[in-house]
Design a protein around this motif. Structure first.
Motif, PDB file in Angstrom:
ATOM      1  N   GLY A  20      -0.009  -2.279   8.874  1.00  0.00           N
ATOM      2  CA  GLY A  20      -1.180  -2.718   9.630  1.00  0.00           C
ATOM      3  C   GLY A  20      -2.494  -2.147   9.138  1.00  0.00           C
ATOM      4  O   GLY A  20      -3.532  -2.781   9.250  1.00  0.00           O
ATOM      5  N   GLU A  21      -2.457  -0.950   8.606  1.00  0.00           N
ATOM      6  CA  GLU A  21      -3.677  -0.284   8.147  1.00  0.00           C
ATOM      7  C   GLU A  21      -3.242   0.906   7.302  1.00  0.00           C
ATOM      8  O   GLU A  21      -2.077   1.298   7.326  1.00  0.00           O
ATOM      9  N   PRO A  22      -4.195   1.489   6.597  1.00  0.00           N
ATOM     10  CA  PRO A  22      -3.828   2.671   5.798  1.00  0.00           C
ATOM     11  C   PRO A  22      -3.352   3.794   6.716  1.00  0.00           C
ATOM     12  O   PRO A  22      -3.835   3.937   7.834  1.00  0.00           O
ATOM     13  N   ASP A  53       5.685   2.704   3.745  1.00  0.00           N
ATOM     14  CA  ASP A  53       4.317   2.317   4.123  1.00  0.00           C
ATOM     15  C   ASP A  53       4.109   0.948   3.480  1.00  0.00           C
ATOM     16  O   ASP A  53       3.972   0.841   2.271  1.00  0.00           O
ATOM     17  N   THR A  54       4.130  -0.097   4.298  1.00  0.00           N
ATOM     18  CA  THR A  54       4.212  -1.455   3.758  1.00  0.00           C
ATOM     19  C   THR A  54       2.870  -2.182   3.846  1.00  0.00           C
ATOM     20  O   THR A  54       2.384  -2.455   4.932  1.00  0.00           O
ATOM     21  N   TRP A  55       2.319  -2.510   2.696  1.00  0.00           N
ATOM     22  CA  TRP A  55       1.072  -3.286   2.689  1.00  0.00           C
ATOM     23  C   TRP A  55       1.408  -4.773   2.585  1.00  0.00           C
ATOM     24  O   TRP A  55       2.155  -5.194   1.701  1.00  0.00           O
ATOM     25  N   TRP A  56       0.860  -5.547   3.471  1.00  0.00           N
ATOM     26  CA  TRP A  56       0.972  -6.995   3.408  1.00  0.00           C
ATOM     27  C   TRP A  56       0.009  -7.602   4.411  1.00  0.00           C
ATOM     28  O   TRP A  56      -0.747  -6.883   5.052  1.00  0.00           O
ATOM     29  N   GLN A  57       0.017  -8.918   4.564  1.00  0.00           N
ATOM     30  CA  GLN A  57      -0.930  -9.622   5.434  1.00  0.00           C
ATOM     31  C   GLN A  57      -0.271 -10.832   6.082  1.00  0.00           C
ATOM     32  O   GLN A  57       0.758 -11.308   5.614  1.00  0.00           O
ATOM     33  N   THR A  58      -0.959 -11.375   7.085  1.00  0.00           N
ATOM     34  CA  THR A  58      -0.540 -12.639   7.683  1.00  0.00           C
ATOM     35  C   THR A  58      -0.278 -13.672   6.577  1.00  0.00           C
ATOM     36  O   THR A  58       0.711 -14.396   6.598  1.00  0.00           O
ATOM     37  N   ASP A  87      -8.857  -6.858   0.053  1.00  0.00           N
ATOM     38  CA  ASP A  87      -8.661  -5.432   0.307  1.00  0.00           C
ATOM     39  C   ASP A  87      -9.114  -4.645  -0.920  1.00  0.00           C
ATOM     40  O   ASP A  87      -8.923  -5.091  -2.051  1.00  0.00           O
ATOM     41  N   ARG A 110     -10.305  -3.240   4.132  1.00  0.00           N
ATOM     42  CA  ARG A 110     -10.920  -4.553   3.911  1.00  0.00           C
ATOM     43  C   ARG A 110     -12.261  -4.430   3.201  1.00  0.00           C
ATOM     44  O   ARG A 110     -13.023  -3.508   3.453  1.00  0.00           O
ATOM     45  N   ASN A 169     -10.593  -3.627  11.259  1.00  0.00           N
ATOM     46  CA  ASN A 169      -9.176  -3.433  11.558  1.00  0.00           C
ATOM     47  C   ASN A 169      -9.042  -2.443  12.722  1.00  0.00           C
ATOM     48  O   ASN A 169      -9.020  -1.237  12.528  1.00  0.00           O
ATOM     49  N   ARG A 206      -6.690  -7.492  13.063  1.00  0.00           N
ATOM     50  CA  ARG A 206      -7.845  -7.993  12.321  1.00  0.00           C
ATOM     51  C   ARG A 206      -8.813  -8.712  13.237  1.00  0.00           C
ATOM     52  O   ARG A 206      -8.446  -9.662  13.909  1.00  0.00           O
TER      53      ARG A 206
END
Ligand code: 6R9
Length: 663
Positions: free
Chosen positions: A395-397, A419-424, A517, A532, A538, A543
């Protein structure tokens, strides 16, 4: 704190890298480091592994059709049904096992377990009810629902009959609901009478009804009865509104064949915030999205059918779609759904649930972890959390301190943290360590997943040196990607591709996806996401577009102009700060401040409410008339101000700063 604890804290504070715990590795779904090379060499066919997690009705012809970038197609001409993948195919082996463990707000002992057999039955009955109401293939059904089991049932019922769903977060306002139903031409709504928050009943249907007044076409609504006798509000259902229990009872025992959907048929859309005021309708497909959700659930969350997996997100956001519903159920596991908040009735609520259900994974957001940390270790310490095998964040750093607290106090130093980075838009995870393989580095999400091609570039699109800040880009398509913005291909190209692509080219190598990002990359390929770089704030991992909030404020009578920025916040990560100019003759009173906050609540929802509203006569503007948001951000953060000499009105800055501090 004992001396031993202090020593441990000191050691943890210094430690920058953590190896996957041996016990975890010994049982992990993915452990062969060679997967990175294998996927790179074998791209895009490597993604057959993701498609292979599903049982297709008809096999696909081609893994990737990239003949018309950026309109990529995955698993072409393959046929499948997401509801079948998440239910029917598990019935023989797992019919009696729990699919959903629903934990309600503790108003009474009404937690519910749905076995795969039971969930299958409920989904069939509701699918039949939807058909009976006239919902056909490709009709978009909107859901405006809190975390009740009927939401999951409804998603799968829609998938079963090929009707894409569009979930609007229940905390969003009536206006937000209307905007989204109008934009999607959605004629069907599923909502509920109300729900419980901190033990109190909350009226939801009145809000939904206000929203429906703003919908410009005929609709039909199904209303789930969540409240218990005596807690109900005075709701009369209109002629075009049906009771959920009645429509379902009328279909008792009904069976609906899962319709054959093409891999590229839309499974759902989800609105998300962007730079402009209009939310973006992100379109996801059946084959690519579901393969991605299933594969990442397997490889990153290490889900196995016998697990009790707990993601504390809300299904109103993409995390809940991919990692409460579709990914976990496609793998036939037990997925938990929690209706309440982490601090009611007490701040150990999540730990109580983990202990009681013996949860094996916990996937949550940094904002929650920061709150847990602030509340103190005494709350998790009250419970036996030894069932946990893996922890995740999204969701965020996440700052290294919060990461280490999570690792130590929740995971007892024996669970990997992903720690998973991704988006809608990406549909599922993109950048994270594989928990059975990779060293973890708190604060850095990790390398891109195997087969995912990420570069950190400068404004010209040239790769930046290790350690330098740049922009995150994705250089190859992936199955889970959004296919377009609903009915708006042009905006799809402008928002995500135009920045770094040669948009005249039909060579896929010339097309680069830009998620907006900022990030940096280390020598070893680990990526630290910085946040962002567009006008998106965020807040607690959610978002929010500054433009949306600004237009809500300007909509308040008496307001002339507004600028909104994100400022640092200890728990929420970022919070909303508003700088407002009133019309001539209007007084900057507390009442006005209240109206502004309420205006944002009405237009978007409580999560967007400003932390601070500062009244000013002018906003800092460049000579060309652009608002200098950077300065406002520095004011919000109480930081030293940067260069103000290029402003048209430099004198206003000190004044705003003074007012912000005296508030
Ligand atoms: C899944 C989700 C997407 C934005 C994304 C980024 C931020 C998400 C992150 C992260 C740093 C992580 N973000 N995960 N930043 N580290 N592990 O949150 O989707 O609501 O669309 O938000 O969230 O800025 O661009 P969504």
């Amino acid at each position: 704190m004992s001396d031993g604890d202090a020593e441990l804290e000191a050691r943890l504070a210094e430690q920058e890298a953590f190896e996957p715990p041996e016990e975890f590795v010994a049982q992990a779904n993915v452990t062969d480091e060679g997967i990175y090379e294998e996927f790179a060499e074998n791209w895009p066919d490597c993604w057959e592994q993701a498609a292979g997690m599903l049982d297709w009705f008809e096999d696909y012809d081609q893994v990737l059709d990239d003949s018309n970038p950026p309109f990529y197609k995955w698993f072409t001409d393959g046929k499948l049904n997401a509801s079948y993948e998440c239910l029917d195919r598990h019935l023989d082996e797992r019919g009696d096992e729990a699919a959903i463990e629903w934990v309600g707000e503790p108003v009474e002992e009404d937690n519910r377990t749905f076995t795969y057999d039971e969930l299958h039955r409920e989904v069939n009955e509701f699918a039949a009810a939807l058909r009976e109401m006239g919902v056909g293939e490709d009709d978009i059904v909107t859901m405006y629902m809190p975390m009740v089991p009927e939401l999951t049932i409804a998603l799968l019922a829609c998938a079963r009959i090929g009707a894409p769903h569009s979930v609007v977060f229940a905390g969003f306002s009536a206006d937000a609901l209307a905007t989204r139903m109008n934009a999607a031409d959605s004629e069907y709504l599923l909502t509920c009478d109300g729900y419980y928050r901190r033990g109190d009943p909350l009226d939801h249907l009145s809000k939904a009804n206000t929203g429906l007044e703003g919908v410009d076409h005929d609709t039909q609504t199904v209303v789930v009865e969540r409240l218990m006798d005596g807690d109900g509000f005075d709701h009369d259902l209109a002629d075009d509104q049906h009771s959920y229990s009645e429509v379902v009872a009328a279909q008792a025992g009904a069976e609906v064949d899962p319709v054959e959907r093409d891999a590229e048929d839309m499974l759902f859309m989800m609105y998300t915030s962007g730079t402009t005021g209009k939310p973006k309708g992100v379109k996801h497909t059946t084959g690519g999205y579901l393969s991605w959700a299933a594969w990442t659930s397997h490889a990153v969350l290490d889900i196995k059918p016998e697990d009790t997996y707990f993601c504390s997100a809300d299904i109103g956001w993409i995390t809940g779609h991919s990692y409460i519903v579709y990914g976990p159920l496609a793998l036939g596991t037990t997925s938990m759904m929690y209706e309440g908040t982490p601090d009611y009735p007490d701040r150990d609520r999540l730990w109580e649930i983990v202990e009681e259900y013996e949860a094996t994974q916990l996937y949550t957001a940094p904002t929650a972890i920061r709150a847990f940390m602030k509340w103190g270790a005494e709350y998790p310490d009250r419970h036996d959390l030894s069932s946990l095998r893996l922890l995740g964040t999204v969701g965020e750093p996440i700052n290294p301190r919060a990461w280490k607290w999570y690792y130590k106090h929740i995971g007892d130093e024996s669970c990997p943290v992903v720690d998973t980075w991704w988006q809608t838009e990406t549909g599922g995870m993109m950048v994270t360590t594989l928990p059975g393989i990779k060293t973890m580095k708190p604060g850095s999400a990790g390398p891109p997943l195997p087969g995912v091609d990420v570069q950190i570039v400068d404004t010209m699109g040239e790769e930046v040196e290790a350690g330098r800040a740049g922009y995150l880009t994705v250089n190859k398509p992936w199955p889970g990607m959004l296919r377009t913005l609903y009915k708006n291909d042009e905006r799809f190209i402008n928002e995500y591709w135009a920045e770094y692509s040669d948009t005249d080219s039909d060579d896929p190598a010339d097309w680069v996806y830009f998620p907006e990002d900022g990030a940096k990359i280390d020598d070893d390929g680990y990526i630290t996401v910085l946040g962002r770089v567009d006008d998106v704030i965020n807040v607690s991992g959610h978002r929010l577009g500054t433009m949306e909030i600004e237009s809500a404020i300007v909509g308040v009578e008496g307001v002339a102009e507004a600028a909104v920025v994100g400022g640092d916040h200890e728990i929420k990560g970022e919070a909303v700060y508003a700088y407002v100019i009133l019309e001539e003759g209007q007084e900057p009173t507390e009442e006005m401040r209240g109206k502004i906050v309420q205006g944002v609540d009405d237009a978007i929802g409580p999560i967007a409410k400003p932390e601070q509203v500062v009244f000013t006569e002018e906003l800092p503007k460049t000579r060309s008339g652009k608002i200098m948001r950077r300065l406002l951000e520095q004011i919000a953060n109480g930081e030293e101000l940067g260069d103000t000499t290029t402003l048209r009105n430099p004198e206003i800055v000190a004044e705003i700063q003074e007012r912000a501090q005296s508030d």
